[in-house]
Design an enzyme around this catalytic site. Sequence first.
Site, PDB file in Angstrom:
ATOM      1  N   HIS A  61      -7.540  -0.398   5.754  1.00  0.00           N
ATOM      2  CA  HIS A  61      -6.408   0.610   6.345  1.00  0.00           C
ATOM      3  C   HIS A  61      -6.057   1.679   5.513  1.00  0.00           C
ATOM      4  CE1 HIS A  61      -2.719   1.531   8.309  1.00  0.00           C
ATOM      5  NE2 HIS A  61      -2.144   1.009   7.063  1.00  0.00           N
ATOM      6  N   ASP A 105      -0.141  -3.922   6.208  1.00  0.00           N
ATOM      7  CA  ASP A 105      -0.942  -3.709   7.507  1.00  0.00           C
ATOM      8  C   ASP A 105      -2.330  -4.112   7.327  1.00  0.00           C
ATOM      9  OD1 ASP A 105       1.438  -2.365   8.204  1.00  0.00           O
ATOM     10  OD2 ASP A 105       0.654  -0.106   7.707  1.00  0.00           O
ATOM     11  N   HIS A 140       0.954  -1.140   0.084  1.00  0.00           N
ATOM     12  CA  HIS A 140       0.139  -0.105   0.047  1.00  0.00           C
ATOM     13  C   HIS A 140       0.794   1.181   0.058  1.00  0.00           C
ATOM     14  CE1 HIS A 140       0.657  -0.698   4.248  1.00  0.00           C
ATOM     15  NE2 HIS A 140       0.278   0.532   4.486  1.00  0.00           N
ATOM     16  N   HIS A 147       4.635  -4.918  10.903  1.00  0.00           N
ATOM     17  CA  HIS A 147       5.107  -4.289  12.088  1.00  0.00           C
ATOM     18  C   HIS A 147       5.093  -5.262  13.106  1.00  0.00           C
ATOM     19  CE1 HIS A 147       4.543  -0.158  10.643  1.00  0.00           C
ATOM     20  NE2 HIS A 147       3.622  -0.728  10.022  1.00  0.00           N
ATOM     21  N   HIS A 164       1.316   3.806   1.963  1.00  0.00           N
ATOM     22  CA  HIS A 164       1.860   4.722   3.086  1.00  0.00           C
ATOM     23  C   HIS A 164       3.614   4.842   3.386  1.00  0.00           C
ATOM     24  CE1 HIS A 164      -1.913   3.955   6.091  1.00  0.00           C
ATOM     25  NE2 HIS A 164      -1.757   5.138   5.258  1.00  0.00           N
ATOM     26  N   ASP A 170       5.860   4.393   5.115  1.00  0.00           N
ATOM     27  CA  ASP A 170       6.774   3.465   5.781  1.00  0.00           C
ATOM     28  C   ASP A 170       6.796   2.046   4.921  1.00  0.00           C
ATOM     29  OD1 ASP A 170       4.076   3.248   7.005  1.00  0.00           O
ATOM     30  OD2 ASP A 170       4.705   1.665   8.144  1.00  0.00           O
ATOM     31  N   HIS A 171       5.985   2.238   3.982  1.00  0.00           N
ATOM     32  CA  HIS A 171       5.991   0.871   2.926  1.00  0.00           C
ATOM     33  C   HIS A 171       6.540   1.226   1.514  1.00  0.00           C
ATOM     34  CE1 HIS A 171       3.436  -1.398   5.750  1.00  0.00           C
ATOM     35  NE2 HIS A 171       3.142  -0.164   6.327  1.00  0.00           N
TER      36      HIS A 171
END
Length: 254
Positions: free
Chosen positions: A113, A132, A57, A170, A59, A61-62
């Site tokens: 999410h 996530d 996805h 995570h 985001h 942090d991805h």
Amino acid sequence: MAEFIVHQFPCLSDNYGLLVHDPATGDTASIDTPEAGPIMAALAEKGWTLTHILNTHHHGDHTGGNMALKEATGCKIIGPHGGGIPGIDQAVAEGDIVNFGSFTAKIIETPGHTLDHIIFWFEDQNTAFVGDTLFALGCGRVFEGTFDQMWASLAKVKALPPETVIYCAHEYTTANANFALSVDPDNQALKARTKKIAALRDAGKPTVPTILAVELETNPFLRPDDPGLQQAVGLAGAPISEVFAEVRRRKDNF
Ligand code: ZN
Ligand code: FE
């Protein structure tokens, strides 16, 4: 049956970097790119060359390492349609088949999410990279979709073979366990698992990957159909998606 090697290592504060390597072809994929530095270091340590990025996805942090890794290696970036993936070469959707090395992954869309969230399911390798969407004893916060959408997405994960190895993005498991006990206090399997998790974390070890069968028994976000859990949140006999929404709301305020 072709097998892959998965190398997992910490990134940022609580993300996991994941490299998936095909010993037969040498192809190596990074599942998401929390940050380029640790991923480059892991590639060097293993002597692997990055050929693919598989994004779950949009985001940061991805996808944060996408452009730097692509520049450094010329790898191909595969991710969800929707326009949010930096440097994307191949946009995929529900039911698509992704080829990587000797392997094929089936794409499962799991909006909730984020609206663009997808899962890479390697059926033959019995492994799903879920980003996530699902965590050990938890699930992603519902940012872009609705609770109903998120529940429908988790129901898709629930329907995978129970022996599926689940790599999530995570290390949130200790906090998730504390919450899970608050809504499912009489679940003996959950109590036993919480002790194991504490021992792993005390020893500095990861709780990821997990196994779907274990999540089915202990993860409250996969158990809104359980009478004991329904009772504990005051919603005995309520529609399952409503119970899920209540559990998710409680977690947001825990
Ligand atoms: Zn995310
Ligand atoms: Fe994340």
